[in-house]
Design a protein around this motif. Structure first.
Motif, PDB file in Angstrom:
ATOM      1  N   TYR A   1       9.235   6.878  15.236  1.00  0.00           N
ATOM      2  CA  TYR A   1       8.062   7.235  14.401  1.00  0.00           C
ATOM      3  C   TYR A   1       8.120   6.848  12.990  1.00  0.00           C
ATOM      4  N   ASN A   2       9.101   6.874  12.425  1.00  0.00           N
ATOM      5  CA  ASN A   2       9.545   6.322  10.793  1.00  0.00           C
ATOM      6  C   ASN A   2       9.518   5.001  10.980  1.00  0.00           C
ATOM      7  N   LEU A   3       9.941   4.264  12.107  1.00  0.00           N
ATOM      8  CA  LEU A   3       9.748   2.857  12.090  1.00  0.00           C
ATOM      9  C   LEU A   3       8.531   2.263  12.173  1.00  0.00           C
TER      10      LEU A   3
ATOM     11  N   ASN B   1      14.165   7.199   5.931  1.00  0.00           N
ATOM     12  CA  ASN B   1      14.277   8.401   6.799  1.00  0.00           C
ATOM     13  C   ASN B   1      14.779   7.884   8.451  1.00  0.00           C
ATOM     14  N   ALA B   2      14.211   6.738   8.596  1.00  0.00           N
ATOM     15  CA  ALA B   2      14.818   5.914   9.959  1.00  0.00           C
ATOM     16  C   ALA B   2      16.192   5.611   9.850  1.00  0.00           C
ATOM     17  N   ARG B   3      16.610   5.269   8.708  1.00  0.00           N
ATOM     18  CA  ARG B   3      18.008   4.918   8.350  1.00  0.00           C
ATOM     19  C   ARG B   3      18.919   6.203   8.403  1.00  0.00           C
ATOM     20  N   TYR B   4      18.524   7.190   7.735  1.00  0.00           N
ATOM     21  CA  TYR B   4      19.291   8.443   7.808  1.00  0.00           C
ATOM     22  C   TYR B   4      19.380   8.923   9.252  1.00  0.00           C
ATOM     23  N   SER B   5      18.164   8.977  10.061  1.00  0.00           N
ATOM     24  CA  SER B   5      18.269   9.634  11.372  1.00  0.00           C
ATOM     25  C   SER B   5      19.329   8.737  12.327  1.00  0.00           C
TER      26      SER B   5
END
Length: 164
Positions: free
Chosen positions: A37-39, A74-78
């Motif tokens: 989703y974030n990507l 956010n994508a990086r954190y997840s």
């Protein structure tokens, strides 16, 4: 006595259900929908930024950078959370998948940073430098395709890991 036995059985069943639920939440692949989703949102915004730059709408491009950066971070954190879980689980396929995802996201973040520098140079009338930053941004984003291909190949080769 029967009431106690029934209550005990219900508690045991609920505990087992809760354990399965918690285990499924703690699995690395549970992060994939949030990462995707974030990507997707970051990519959508990134495309709008590049469209704005191509139309020389630098302020509009600049306004979208922070929002886009948030999606990628956010994508990086997840992804990092998922990668740590796969390493603990000794899951080499998902570890490789999340490493490729991390590398892709890192390049996208670097590309955004180059765009930001390029816009700053446009605003200070340093057009040659801005062109160099935009060119570097384009090269970085083109390099992300190799990681996307690798991830897609892993998904195709190991469907059982990615279809729930």
């Amino acid at each position: 006595m029967n009431k106690k036995a029934i209550i005990s059985c219900i508690i045991i069943v609920l505990a087992i259900i809760a354990l399965f639920y918690i285990n499924s939440i703690n699995k690395a692949d549970a992060e994939i929908p949030l990462i995707n989703y974030n990507l997707q949102q970051g990519n959508k915004n990134y495309n709008e930024i590049t469209d704005n730059i191509n139309q020389q709408k630098y302020q509009e491009a600049s306004d979208k950078i922070n929002n886009t950066m948030t999606y990628y971070e956010n994508a990086r954190y997840s992804t990092q959370k998922a990668l740590n879980k796969t390493i603990k689980e000794n899951d080499s396929i998902l570890t490789e998948y999340f490493k490729h995802t991390t590398e892709e996201i890192d390049l996208k973040i670097q590309s955004l940073e180059e765009i930001q520098k390029g816009i700053g140079d446009v605003n200070s009338n340093n057009l040659q430098s801005s062109k160099e930053h935009f060119k570097k941004s384009n090269q970085l984003i083109q390099n992300t395709s190799q990681y996307t291909i690798e991830r897609n190949n892993l998904e195709k080769q190991h469907l059982d890991k990615f279809i729930s």
